[in-house]
Write a protein that holds these residues in place. Structure first.
Motif, short mmCIF file in Angstrom:
data_model
loop_
_atom_site.label_atom_id
_atom_site.label_comp_id
_atom_site.label_asym_id
_atom_site.label_seq_id
_atom_site.Cartn_x
_atom_site.Cartn_y
_atom_site.Cartn_z
N THR A 105 7.96 -32.56 -13.74
CA THR A 105 9.39 -32.27 -13.79
C THR A 105 9.62 -30.80 -14.13
O THR A 105 10.72 -30.41 -14.52
CB THR A 105 10.12 -33.18 -14.79
N ASP A 106 8.58 -29.98 -13.95
CA ASP A 106 8.74 -28.54 -14.17
C ASP A 106 9.76 -27.99 -13.18
O ASP A 106 9.66 -28.27 -11.98
CB ASP A 106 7.41 -27.81 -13.96
N PRO A 107 10.71 -27.20 -13.65
CA PRO A 107 11.69 -26.63 -12.71
C PRO A 107 11.10 -25.48 -11.91
O PRO A 107 10.29 -24.70 -12.40
CB PRO A 107 12.81 -26.14 -13.64
N HIS A 108 11.50 -25.40 -10.65
CA HIS A 108 11.10 -24.32 -9.74
C HIS A 108 12.39 -23.74 -9.16
O HIS A 108 12.90 -24.26 -8.16
CB HIS A 108 10.18 -24.84 -8.65
N PRO A 109 12.93 -22.67 -9.77
CA PRO A 109 14.22 -22.14 -9.36
C PRO A 109 14.13 -21.08 -8.26
O PRO A 109 13.10 -20.43 -8.08
CB PRO A 109 14.75 -21.50 -10.65
N SER A 110 15.25 -20.94 -7.56
CA SER A 110 15.36 -19.84 -6.60
C SER A 110 15.60 -18.54 -7.37
O SER A 110 16.23 -18.55 -8.43
CB SER A 110 16.51 -20.10 -5.62
N ALA A 111 15.08 -17.44 -6.84
CA ALA A 111 15.26 -16.13 -7.49
C ALA A 111 16.68 -15.60 -7.29
O ALA A 111 17.15 -14.79 -8.08
CB ALA A 111 14.25 -15.14 -6.94
N LYS A 112 17.34 -16.06 -6.23
CA LYS A 112 18.70 -15.66 -5.89
C LYS A 112 19.40 -16.89 -5.32
O LYS A 112 18.74 -17.89 -5.02
CB LYS A 112 18.69 -14.55 -4.83
N PRO A 113 20.71 -16.82 -5.09
CA PRO A 113 21.37 -17.95 -4.44
C PRO A 113 20.72 -18.28 -3.10
O PRO A 113 20.35 -17.39 -2.34
CB PRO A 113 22.82 -17.46 -4.26
N ALA A 114 20.56 -19.58 -2.84
CA ALA A 114 19.92 -20.04 -1.60
C ALA A 114 20.77 -21.13 -0.95
O ALA A 114 21.32 -21.99 -1.64
CB ALA A 114 18.52 -20.58 -1.90
N LYS A 115 20.87 -21.07 0.36
CA LYS A 115 21.57 -22.10 1.13
C LYS A 115 20.58 -23.13 1.69
O LYS A 115 20.95 -24.24 2.00
CB LYS A 115 22.35 -21.47 2.27
N PHE A 116 19.32 -22.73 1.79
CA PHE A 116 18.27 -23.59 2.33
C PHE A 116 17.05 -23.53 1.42
O PHE A 116 16.83 -22.55 0.71
CB PHE A 116 17.83 -23.11 3.72
N ALA A 117 16.24 -24.57 1.51
CA ALA A 117 14.91 -24.56 0.90
C ALA A 117 13.97 -25.24 1.89
O ALA A 117 14.33 -26.26 2.50
CB ALA A 117 14.92 -25.30 -0.43
N LEU A 118 12.80 -24.67 2.08
CA LEU A 118 11.82 -25.22 3.01
C LEU A 118 10.55 -25.55 2.25
O LEU A 118 9.91 -24.65 1.69
CB LEU A 118 11.53 -24.21 4.14
N GLU A 119 10.20 -26.85 2.22
CA GLU A 119 8.96 -27.28 1.59
C GLU A 119 7.89 -27.49 2.66
O GLU A 119 8.14 -28.12 3.68
CB GLU A 119 9.16 -28.60 0.83
#
Length: 146
Positions: A105-119
């Motif tokens: 459950t470690d958080p993985h945040p975006s460095a800036k605002p993001a509209k998409f995330a690709l795993e």
């Protein structure tokens, strides 16, 4: 008896990920590298993501679509696959990429605002020399967030 059968079926489907609804898929390209992404564009599909899956073919991933760019954060609860995630702004530019450890459950945040995330499978971006600043082509074909 019917209740027991329903509980056993649900448990088996959860284990095999057969309870997941088929998601739309779109082709994407990053720096000439092509991939296919399932699209999670609803609250339910974004919440479930790649949970419970035990494998994902190379050059396949999951694209998360949000209604607007904002700080995003992901975790790996109930996710067995080691993944790398690229956070992407409204223009399709990768703002950061991070590796995520399964079943945490470690958080993985975006460095800036993001509209998409690709795993993608962990290391996919690194193996293809893709870094922050690269553009993802094909995002315009993603279904809108709901």
């Amino acid at each position: 008896m019917k209740t027991l059968l329903a509980v056993l079926t649900l448990a088996l489907c959860s284990t095999l990920a057969c309870a997941q609804t088929a998601l739309p898929e779109i082709p994407l390209a990053i720096s000439g590298h092509k991939l296919t992404a399932e699209v999670a564009a609803t609250d339910g599909t974004r919440t479930t993501g790649l949970m419970y899956r035990r494998m994902m073919p190379e050059d396949r991933g999951m694209l998360f679509v949000f209604a607007y760019a904002q700080p995003q954060s992901f975790w790996m609860m109930n996710t067995y696959l080691p993944l790398s995630i690229a956070f992407v702004d409204e223009q399709g530019i990768i703002v950061n990429i991070t590796d995520m450890k399964p079943l945490t459950t470690d958080p993985h945040p975006s460095a800036k605002p993001a509209k998409f995330a690709l795993e993608m499978n962990q290391g996919w971006f690194a193996r293809h020399g893709i870094k922050a600043g690269a553009r993802i082509d094909g995002l315009k074909d993603a279904p809108p967030a709901q």
